[in-house]
Motif scaffolding. Structure first.
Motif, short mmCIF file in Angstrom:
data_model
loop_
_atom_site.label_atom_id
_atom_site.label_comp_id
_atom_site.label_asym_id
_atom_site.label_seq_id
_atom_site.Cartn_x
_atom_site.Cartn_y
_atom_site.Cartn_z
N LYS A 154 32.33 47.85 37.59
CA LYS A 154 33.17 48.16 38.74
C LYS A 154 32.95 47.11 39.83
N PHE A 155 33.89 47.12 40.81
CA PHE A 155 33.80 46.15 41.90
C PHE A 155 32.97 46.74 43.04
N ASN A 156 31.65 46.80 42.79
CA ASN A 156 30.73 47.24 43.83
C ASN A 156 29.45 46.42 43.72
N TRP A 157 28.60 46.54 44.72
CA TRP A 157 27.41 45.71 44.80
C TRP A 157 26.48 45.91 43.61
N ASN A 158 26.23 47.13 43.24
CA ASN A 158 25.28 47.41 42.16
C ASN A 158 25.77 46.87 40.82
N ASP A 159 27.04 47.14 40.50
CA ASP A 159 27.56 46.68 39.21
C ASP A 159 27.63 45.16 39.14
N GLN A 160 28.09 44.51 40.21
CA GLN A 160 28.27 43.06 40.16
C GLN A 160 26.94 42.31 40.18
#
Length: 577
Positions: free
Chosen positions: A123-129
């Protein structure tokens, strides 16, 4: 079955003869006959630089040479170090062209996003990226089809030529192509794993085929006659377009110290490795073998290290049977740097006598595939990771192989005597490959026949994702080759070769590695031994060649070993300049 094949063979030969008639001959008959002394025209031939062809006219020197650019001179051996300025790089134009192609590709990717949903994991969020970019969860081998994955080399060749045809050096073009590849993997496909195999094939595979297309397009478009120019534009439309944009400016044309371009068509008899009976096929292809070392092949001494492109090779071969395309091969190779030693003395009639040695590094892209007889083995990039359950057992995957020959040494030694030329060449490379598991069909058949195995057991369950769905795996390996050639001034030529590659599966790094509980160790190899006898028809661009080759294929999965051998006899009619 026989009559349709005869019609296809006749059609291929007629097309070949008409093409040969349309292509223009070299202006000088002595040069024309000399250029036909060399060469094998099939893919076991691995020479990056052809046997020396002496300029019997003593061409006027142009004083133009190349250093990583599009223009090379035919300087005398004593003047080979000259390096006049080349056109300034068109960097902005290159980025615009590359950006337009990238934009179209991105639009198409998002237009068909539903087809690639199965690839989306982040997903496009801090943790995933951050997990995607900086941990092993994000850097994996993808699970796409064989066709989709080897096709990335063509994307790399496009990126590379966007800069190469805008007057950039090969090294800078490779750097920019690498940026384009990482831009796509890191930013465009931000929902997916960062594909290790895509980056390798796009950058290190796009370079050798991109450079080979660049040099071949330059060579053909420098010839007289519209057929050669048209073919050069088809092989490298970037170069044709950019030269058209620069048509009002005066640039020196490309020159090659030695060259060999061949079209050939003929007949092959033998067993197709995917078949079970003796069959006959029509065979046709092309060879472009080019050398751009100023002074090479001319009387004099040369002893230097070169960090520009020494030579390129492009070969394509297609095998057609009564059911259509049965087998195809592509080999693109370049020698970006190396040592050149030469000591040639002039003798009577503008011939030379002496020896030369080229030792350098080579990189290459190689593709081999057979006709896909079963629906699940055909092009389909949208498998779900569990779709292997729909594949009928035992499997019937066709053989396939696509490799990036990452780097390796190559040595070519030539001796020029009175009335003959002798060439010996040896090479070895380290490879990253997508290899069809040759033993997979027998492995699934063996497992199903094992009385101790439950009837509900699927032998593909828990194996590597590309192996289960497409019949191939990612591997590391080595390639070896040895070539010998003897050419007589009478037009007779003989050659022999030995080539082999081996591949071992890479464990781990599968996109679905957490779901794999049966990481089978897989090994494959293929060897080719052959010899050929040819004759160049005097004072013409035509020749004939008789080739015999023996191919051995071996695969191993778990305790299952599969072997197959094939003896082939081919006869080619060729046209070359």
């Amino acid at each position: 079955m026989v009559n349709p094949l005869r019609k296809k063979v006749a059609l291929v030969l007629c097309t070949f003869i008409l093409t040969a008639a349309v292509f223009s001959f070299p202006e000088d008959p002595q040069t024309r006959s000399l250029t036909l002394h060399s060469g094998t025209e099939f893919l076991p031939r691995l020479f990056l630089s052809p046997p020396v062809q002496v300029n019997r006219q003593g061409q006027k020197e142009t004083g133009k040479s190349e250093k990583n650019g599009d223009y090379a001179g035919t300087k005398d051996a004593a003047q080979h170090g000259a390096n006049p300025a080349q056109p300034d790089p068109r960097t902005l134009r290159a980025f615009i062209e590359c950006g337009l192609i990238m934009g179209v590709s991105q639009a198409n990717y998002w237009r068909r996003y539903i087809d690639w949903v199965e690839d989306w994991q982040f997903k496009f969020n801090w943790n995933d990226q951050t997990r995607r970019l900086f941990t092993g969860d994000g850097w994996r081998f993808d699970s796409n089809s064989f066709f989709t994955n080897w096709g990335h080399v063509m994307s790399g060749a496009i990126y590379y030529n966007a800069f190469r045809t805008n007057y950039h050096s090969w090294s800078r073009s490779l750097f920019y192509a690498s940026l384009m590849s990482f831009y796509w993997e890191l930013l465009v496909e931000w929902r997916e794993v960062i594909s290790i195999n895509d980056n390798i094939f796009t950058t290190l595979g796009g370079f050798p085929i991109g450079e080979a297309l660049f040099q071949t397009g330059s060579f053909l478009q420098s010839r007289s006659g519209w057929p050669a120019k048209l073919m050069g534009g088809v092989l490298n439309p970037f170069r044709a377009f950019n030269r058209w944009l620069d048509r009002k400016q005066s640039f020196p044309g490309p020159e090659f110290s030695t060259h060999r371009f061949r079209l050939y068509a003929g007949h092959r008899s033998g067993e197709n490795l995917a078949g079970e009976q003796h069959r006959s096929f029509a065979e046709f292809g092309l060879i472009a073998d080019l050398v751009r070392v100023p002074g090479f092949g001319r009387p004099g001494e040369v002893k230097e290290w070169r960090s520009d492109i020494l030579s390129t090779y492009l070969g394509m071969q297609f095998l057609v049977g009564s059911d259509g395309l049965e087998e195809y091969e592509i080999l693109a190779r370049t020698m970006p740097w190396g040592w050149v030693w030469q000591n040639l003395a002039p003798v009577a009639d503008w011939d030379v006598q002496g020896h030369s040695l080229v030792a350098g590094a080579v990189m290459a892209f190689e593709l081999y595939g057979q006709r896909q007889y079963w629906e699940y083995d055909q092009k389909n990039p949208f498998f779900q990771p569990w779709d292997y359950e729909q594949i009928p057992l035992p499997t019937r995957f066709s053989d396939k192989y696509s490799a990036i020959h990452l780097i390796g040494p190559r040595i070519e030694w030539r001796y020029h005597g009175r009335g003959f030329n002798w060439t010996t060449a040896a090479e070895t490379t380290v490879d990253f490959a997508m290899t069809g598991a040759f033993a997979l069909n027998d492995y699934t058949n063996f497992q199903l026949r094992d009385p101790g195995v439950s009837e509900r057991f699927n032998p593909l369950e828990g194996t590597k994702s590309t192996l289960a769905n497409y019949g191939y795996y990612y591997g590391l390996g080595l390639s070896f080759s040895l070539e010998l050639e003897l050419r007589l001034d009478s037009g007779i030529e003989w050659s022999a070769w030995a080539k082999a590659w081996m591949s071992n599966s890479i464990e781990g790094l599968d996109r679905f590695d957490e779901e794999i509980d049966d990481s089978l160790k897989i090994r494959d190899s293929r060897s080719r031994l052959g010899t050929a006898l040819g004759y160049r028809i005097p004072h013409s661009a035509l020749g004939i060649r008789l080739i015999f080759e023996h191919v051995s294929r071996r695969g191993e999965m778990s305790d299952v070993v599969s072997r197959e051998r094939d003896s082939r006899l081919s006869m080619h009619l060729r046209y070359g300049f």
